[in-house]
Design a protein around this motif. Structure first.
Motif, short mmCIF file in Angstrom:
data_model
loop_
_atom_site.label_atom_id
_atom_site.label_comp_id
_atom_site.label_asym_id
_atom_site.label_seq_id
_atom_site.Cartn_x
_atom_site.Cartn_y
_atom_site.Cartn_z
N PHE A 235 -0.15 -60.24 -48.15
CA PHE A 235 -0.21 -61.19 -47.71
C PHE A 235 -0.24 -62.60 -48.04
CE2 PHE A 235 -2.06 -57.28 -45.00
CZ PHE A 235 -1.43 -57.92 -43.68
N HIS A 236 0.20 -63.54 -47.72
CA HIS A 236 0.67 -64.88 -48.25
C HIS A 236 -0.60 -66.20 -48.24
CE1 HIS A 236 4.35 -62.29 -48.18
NE2 HIS A 236 4.61 -62.99 -49.79
N GLY A 237 -1.05 -66.19 -47.17
CA GLY A 237 -1.74 -66.77 -47.16
C GLY A 237 -3.57 -67.23 -47.19
N GLY A 238 -3.40 -68.28 -47.75
CA GLY A 238 -5.33 -68.32 -47.27
C GLY A 238 -6.07 -68.03 -46.34
N GLU A 239 -6.77 -68.88 -45.51
CA GLU A 239 -7.10 -68.95 -44.33
C GLU A 239 -6.41 -68.79 -43.22
OE1 GLU A 239 -10.69 -70.97 -41.52
OE2 GLU A 239 -10.34 -71.40 -43.82
N GLY B 183 -0.06 -67.00 -38.69
CA GLY B 183 -0.39 -68.45 -38.90
C GLY B 183 -1.32 -68.53 -40.10
N TYR B 184 -1.22 -69.83 -41.47
CA TYR B 184 -2.42 -70.24 -41.66
C TYR B 184 -2.33 -71.48 -41.67
CZ TYR B 184 -1.42 -65.25 -44.09
OH TYR B 184 -1.51 -64.49 -44.00
N LEU B 185 -3.96 -71.80 -42.31
CA LEU B 185 -4.23 -73.34 -42.39
C LEU B 185 -3.37 -74.26 -43.19
CD1 LEU B 185 -7.88 -73.23 -42.59
CD2 LEU B 185 -6.55 -73.78 -40.84
N ASP B 186 -2.70 -73.39 -44.67
CA ASP B 186 -2.35 -73.85 -45.31
C ASP B 186 -0.36 -74.05 -45.19
OD1 ASP B 186 -0.63 -71.58 -45.83
OD2 ASP B 186 -1.15 -71.07 -47.78
N GLY B 187 0.07 -73.68 -44.01
CA GLY B 187 1.30 -74.01 -43.03
C GLY B 187 2.27 -72.59 -43.37
N SER B 188 2.01 -71.73 -44.27
CA SER B 188 2.46 -70.06 -43.96
C SER B 188 2.42 -69.44 -42.96
CB SER B 188 1.42 -69.81 -45.80
OG SER B 188 2.47 -68.05 -45.99
N PHE C 161 8.79 -79.59 -47.91
CA PHE C 161 7.72 -80.93 -48.46
C PHE C 161 7.20 -81.86 -47.87
CE2 PHE C 161 7.93 -85.81 -50.67
CZ PHE C 161 6.58 -85.34 -51.29
N LEU C 162 5.98 -82.16 -47.34
CA LEU C 162 5.63 -82.73 -46.39
C LEU C 162 3.89 -82.73 -46.43
CD1 LEU C 162 6.27 -80.87 -42.95
CD2 LEU C 162 7.42 -82.65 -43.59
N GLN C 163 3.92 -84.14 -47.14
CA GLN C 163 2.88 -85.15 -46.92
C GLN C 163 1.72 -84.40 -46.00
OE1 GLN C 163 1.96 -86.82 -49.75
NE2 GLN C 163 3.83 -86.49 -50.61
N GLY C 164 0.48 -84.31 -46.24
CA GLY C 164 -0.82 -83.77 -45.54
C GLY C 164 -0.87 -82.43 -45.03
N ASP C 165 -1.81 -82.06 -43.58
CA ASP C 165 -1.95 -81.06 -42.98
C ASP C 165 -0.73 -80.41 -42.52
OD1 ASP C 165 -3.39 -78.94 -42.24
OD2 ASP C 165 -4.71 -80.10 -40.60
N LYS C 166 -0.40 -78.82 -43.25
CA LYS C 166 0.12 -78.27 -42.32
C LYS C 166 0.32 -77.07 -41.99
CE LYS C 166 3.61 -78.90 -46.51
NZ LYS C 166 4.14 -77.35 -47.73
N ARG C 167 -1.36 -76.86 -41.06
CA ARG C 167 -2.29 -75.86 -40.38
C ARG C 167 -1.08 -75.21 -39.37
NH1 ARG C 167 -7.13 -75.62 -38.83
NH2 ARG C 167 -7.53 -74.20 -36.73
N ILE C 168 -1.26 -74.53 -38.31
CA ILE C 168 -0.48 -73.74 -38.17
C ILE C 168 -1.49 -73.66 -36.41
CG2 ILE C 168 0.52 -71.92 -36.70
CD1 ILE C 168 1.88 -71.44 -39.85
#
Length: 193
Positions: free
Chosen positions: A69-73, A89-94, A114-121
């Motif tokens: 698995f690739h993401g964190g939370e 889906g992960y908080l980091d956008g993964s 490359f996006l600034q800020g929060d990538k949350r799903i």
């Protein structure tokens, strides 16, 4: 005295349950599940610290990065019956797709963008064999057959700015998205930008 010291020493030396020096063991909490989703064979659940699945016999298996698995939370879990795919889906956008409960496919496009800020799903819903992924930067369409991001809509706010999409759905020939600024709607067609 010598006997009790010997028993104490032996219990310290041999009571480590097979954990080699330099190896790690997780001690996540598996209490108070935040997300829960059933597939054909398992029930998957996650907390802010752990991810696991259970069977109907109650057997629990922890699922970790070392398993592939690739993401964190985890911020979203959703199962697509048509493709037998668990969307993670992960908080980091993964994004991970767990296919047939055993094959993990990572969708790196959004996470590595490359996006600034929060990538949350924030939310996932399905339209046949596509996943509509609501994020803090807009909406992604993931093709579950090709296992890739098919489209992204990141400048749909007033004046063409990125807007936080909380959820989405398809009803007949229209797409509806809930945003921090209200509900937006458009025709859902390949010919409409």
């Amino acid at each position: 005295m010598i006997l009790s010291f010997s028993i104490f020493f032996i219990s310290i030396c041999f009571g480590q349950n097979g954990i080699a020096t330099g190896k790690w063991r997780t001690h996540f909490t598996y209490k108070d599940a935040v997300f829960c989703e059933a597939t054909n064979n398992y029930v998957y659940a996650s907390t802010d610290q752990g991810f696991w699945r259970t069977t109907n016999t109650g057997e629990m298996t922890k699922l970790l990065r070392t398993d592939g698995f690739h993401g964190g939370e985890i911020s979203q879990l959703c199962f697509n019956q048509a493709t037998n795919t668990l969307f993670i889906g992960y908080l980091d956008g993964s994004i991970d797709l767990l296919i047939n409960d055993n094959k993990i496919v990572n969708i790196p496009g959004f996470f590595s963008k490359f996006l600034q800020g929060d990538k949350r799903i924030n939310h996932v819903t399905f339209n046949n064999r596509e996943a509509l992924v609501s994020t803090n930067f807009g909406l992604l369409i993931v093709d579950l057959d090709k296992k890739e991001i098919k489209d992204s809509y990141t400048s749909i706010g007033t004046g063409g700015v990125a807007i936080r999409v909380l959820s989405s759905c398809i009803k007949k020939d229209s797409i509806y998205i809930s945003t921090v600024d209200g509900i937006l709607a458009a025709e859902y067609s390949k010919t409409v930008n």
